[in-house]
Design a protein around this motif. Structure first.
Motif, PDB file in Angstrom:
ATOM      1  N   SER A   1       0.865  -1.197   0.000  1.00  0.00           N
ATOM      2  CA  SER A   1       0.000   0.000   0.000  1.00  0.00           C
ATOM      3  C   SER A   1       0.891   1.233   0.000  1.00  0.00           C
ATOM      4  CB  SER A   1      -0.908   0.018   1.232  1.00  0.00           C
ATOM      5  OG  SER A   1      -1.674   1.222   1.268  1.00  0.00           O
TER       6      SER A   1
ATOM      7  N   TRP B   1      -2.536   8.131   0.205  1.00  0.00           N
ATOM      8  CA  TRP B   1      -3.208   8.861   1.277  1.00  0.00           C
ATOM      9  C   TRP B   1      -4.112   7.903   2.051  1.00  0.00           C
ATOM     10  CZ3 TRP B   1      -2.581  13.496   3.389  1.00  0.00           C
ATOM     11  CH2 TRP B   1      -3.582  13.977   4.263  1.00  0.00           C
ATOM     12  N   SER B   2      -4.142   8.101   3.458  1.00  0.00           N
ATOM     13  CA  SER B   2      -4.958   7.200   4.288  1.00  0.00           C
ATOM     14  C   SER B   2      -5.564   7.973   5.445  1.00  0.00           C
ATOM     15  CB  SER B   2      -4.124   6.029   4.806  1.00  0.00           C
ATOM     16  OG  SER B   2      -4.912   5.142   5.549  1.00  0.00           O
ATOM     17  N   GLY B   3      -6.336   9.066   5.154  1.00  0.00           N
ATOM     18  CA  GLY B   3      -7.097   9.787   6.174  1.00  0.00           C
ATOM     19  C   GLY B   3      -6.231  10.379   7.246  1.00  0.00           C
TER      20      GLY B   3
ATOM     21  N   TYR C   1      -3.937   9.066   8.924  1.00  0.00           N
ATOM     22  CA  TYR C   1      -2.539   8.637   8.837  1.00  0.00           C
ATOM     23  C   TYR C   1      -1.742   9.513   7.870  1.00  0.00           C
ATOM     24  CZ  TYR C   1      -3.520   4.295  11.431  1.00  0.00           C
ATOM     25  OH  TYR C   1      -3.859   3.395  12.398  1.00  0.00           O
TER      26      TYR C   1
ATOM     27  N   TYR D   1      -0.062  10.575   4.433  1.00  0.00           N
ATOM     28  CA  TYR D   1       0.531   9.674   3.454  1.00  0.00           C
ATOM     29  C   TYR D   1       1.144   8.465   4.206  1.00  0.00           C
ATOM     30  CZ  TYR D   1      -0.094  13.187  -0.126  1.00  0.00           C
ATOM     31  OH  TYR D   1      -0.653  14.097  -1.013  1.00  0.00           O
ATOM     32  N   ARG D   2       0.679   7.300   3.728  1.00  0.00           N
ATOM     33  CA  ARG D   2       1.091   6.065   4.440  1.00  0.00           C
ATOM     34  C   ARG D   2       1.584   5.025   3.449  1.00  0.00           C
ATOM     35  NH1 ARG D   2      -3.470   2.178   6.836  1.00  0.00           N
ATOM     36  NH2 ARG D   2      -3.624   1.881   4.577  1.00  0.00           N
ATOM     37  N   THR D   3       2.650   4.257   3.874  1.00  0.00           N
ATOM     38  CA  THR D   3       3.179   3.155   3.073  1.00  0.00           C
ATOM     39  C   THR D   3       3.170   1.899   3.951  1.00  0.00           C
ATOM     40  OG1 THR D   3       4.601   4.634   1.787  1.00  0.00           O
ATOM     41  CG2 THR D   3       5.168   2.288   1.815  1.00  0.00           C
TER      42      THR D   3
ATOM     43  N   TRP E   1       3.852  -0.260   9.050  1.00  0.00           N
ATOM     44  CA  TRP E   1       3.129   0.905   8.564  1.00  0.00           C
ATOM     45  C   TRP E   1       3.976   2.154   8.822  1.00  0.00           C
ATOM     46  CZ3 TRP E   1      -2.783   0.656  10.047  1.00  0.00           C
ATOM     47  CH2 TRP E   1      -3.343  -0.510   9.507  1.00  0.00           C
TER      48      TRP E   1
ATOM     49  N   ALA F   1       3.480   6.166   8.553  1.00  0.00           N
ATOM     50  CA  ALA F   1       2.414   7.166   8.400  1.00  0.00           C
ATOM     51  C   ALA F   1       2.963   8.591   8.584  1.00  0.00           C
ATOM     52  CB  ALA F   1       1.313   6.896   9.419  1.00  0.00           C
TER      53      ALA F   1
ATOM     54  N   GLY G   1      -1.809  14.381   7.737  1.00  0.00           N
ATOM     55  CA  GLY G   1      -2.809  13.670   8.509  1.00  0.00           C
ATOM     56  C   GLY G   1      -3.038  14.323   9.856  1.00  0.00           C
TER      57      GLY G   1
END
Length: 354
Positions: free
Chosen positions: A272, A275-277, A279, A281-283, A294, A296, A322
């Motif tokens: 992944s 963008w994650s809300g 978090y 930018y998350r990888t 994770w 974040a 985030g």
């Protein structure tokens, strides 16, 4: 002491009443060698009738004392022959008529030679006579002393045997005590040796285990890396607070300079990136065992989904996207099933000191 009075005259006659017969006339009797003859053996005694049988009984007894004292006094005395005048012998009662005596008399008395044996030699045994003993008292004394010596010898032998037995028992007890003490010391030494060997073995095992762990951690350190450098831990896993939607912190915050590189902690695949809300930018990096890492709040992402990365590769940059209050990396570690765990404990298990 001699008396001056004349000796009484001998009776010239005896009455008939005295002997139960007619009156007899007695003459003075002066014994001479011709009139006195030695009495040898047994003699037939004429039977007397009337009162003479019970009233004129002349008995002669000879008592021989068999003992050390009595026989010793008779040792030097010659044997004595006793004889009686015929006039007296004729008036003696028949021996067979005496109560308790006739049963021991034979009908025909046999002539017996007189035994001229000194009283002192009576009681000697044949062995003592052959050995030259002539005194019965001394022989008896010798026998008593011999018996006493034999008894003393037996007592001494028993005492010696008892002393030897006691000494042997004491020696055996001392030997057993020494043996038990030696065995006790040996057992103690063996126990100490075993304890020492066990301690050395344990120490060696612990040292080997420590060395193996160090080697494992070294190997892990070669294959694992910290996610950031020049950081400060500002929040830890499980910390409570209203700023987190779940009420508890689900990861660890590494605060640092904005734009500083974020590294792959281990080789794996990017599943992944975007963008994650809250978090930002998350990888998400998935390792070979299914563990997910994770990253974040990044300011930028340098990888794409499906990309293979190795330990230490840059996957993004530290930022403040985030729901944040400052620049930092929010790092989470989750199992293949999705459960969160303490990132610091996980990194430590891989040989990394956070």
């Amino acid at each position: 002491m001699a008396s001056n009075q004349p000796a009484p005259e001998a009776p010239s006659s005896l009455s008939a009443d005295a002997f139960g017969g007619p009156e007899r006339t007695w003459e003075e009797w002066n014994p001479t060698a011709e009139s006195v003859r030695p009495v040898r053996g047994k003699h037939r005694v004429a039977k007397q009738r009337g009162l003479a049988r019970s009233s004129t009984v002349l008995g002669v007894g000879v008592i021989a004392a068999v003992g050390a004292g009595g026989m010793a006094t008779a040792q030097s005395k010659p044997p004595v022959s006793i004889s009686l005048p015929d006039s007296i012998v004729d008036n003696l009662p028949d021996a067979k008529s005496l109560p308790g005596v006739g049963a021991f008399m034979s009908e025909e008395p046999a002539e017996a030679e007189p035994v001229a044996v000194p009283l002192a030699s009576m009681g000697l045994t044949a062995d003592e006579t052959e050995a030259g003993a002539t005194d019965a008292g001394e022989a008896l004394r010798a026998r008593i002393l011999q018996q006493a010596e034999q008894q003393q010898a037996n007592a001494d032998a028993e005492a010696k045997a008892a002393a030897e037995k006691a000494a042997a028992e004491k020696a055996a007890a001392d030997a057993k005590k020494q043996q038990d003490e030696a065995k006790k010391q040996q057992d103690k030494a063996e126990a100490e040796a075993k304890a020492k060997a066990a301690a050395e073995k344990k120490a060696a095992e612990e040292a080997a285990a420590k060395k193996a762990e160090e080697e494992r951690l070294a190997k892990l350190r070669a294959s694992y890396a910290l996610p950031a450098s020049g950081y400060t831990i500002t929040s830890t896993y499980g910390q409570s607070g209203a700023m987190w939607s779940s009420g508890q912190h689900t990861g660890t915050d590494f605060a640092g300079a904005a734009g500083s590189p974020l590294k792959a902690v281990h080789s794996g695949t990017i599943t992944s990136a975007g963008w994650s809300g809250s978090y930002g930018y998350r990888t998400i990096l998935q390792l070979e065992d299914g563990t997910e890492i994770w990253y974040a709040h990044q300011s930028s992402i340098d990888v794409t989904v499906g990309q293979k990365v190795s330990t230490g590769d840059t996957i993004g940059r530290m930022g403040a996207t985030g729901n944040v209050t400052g620049v930092h990396l929010h790092l989470e570690v989750r199992t293949a099933g999705g459960s969160a765990m303490d990132p610091i404990a996980w990194l430590n298990s891989k040989g990394l000191n956070v």
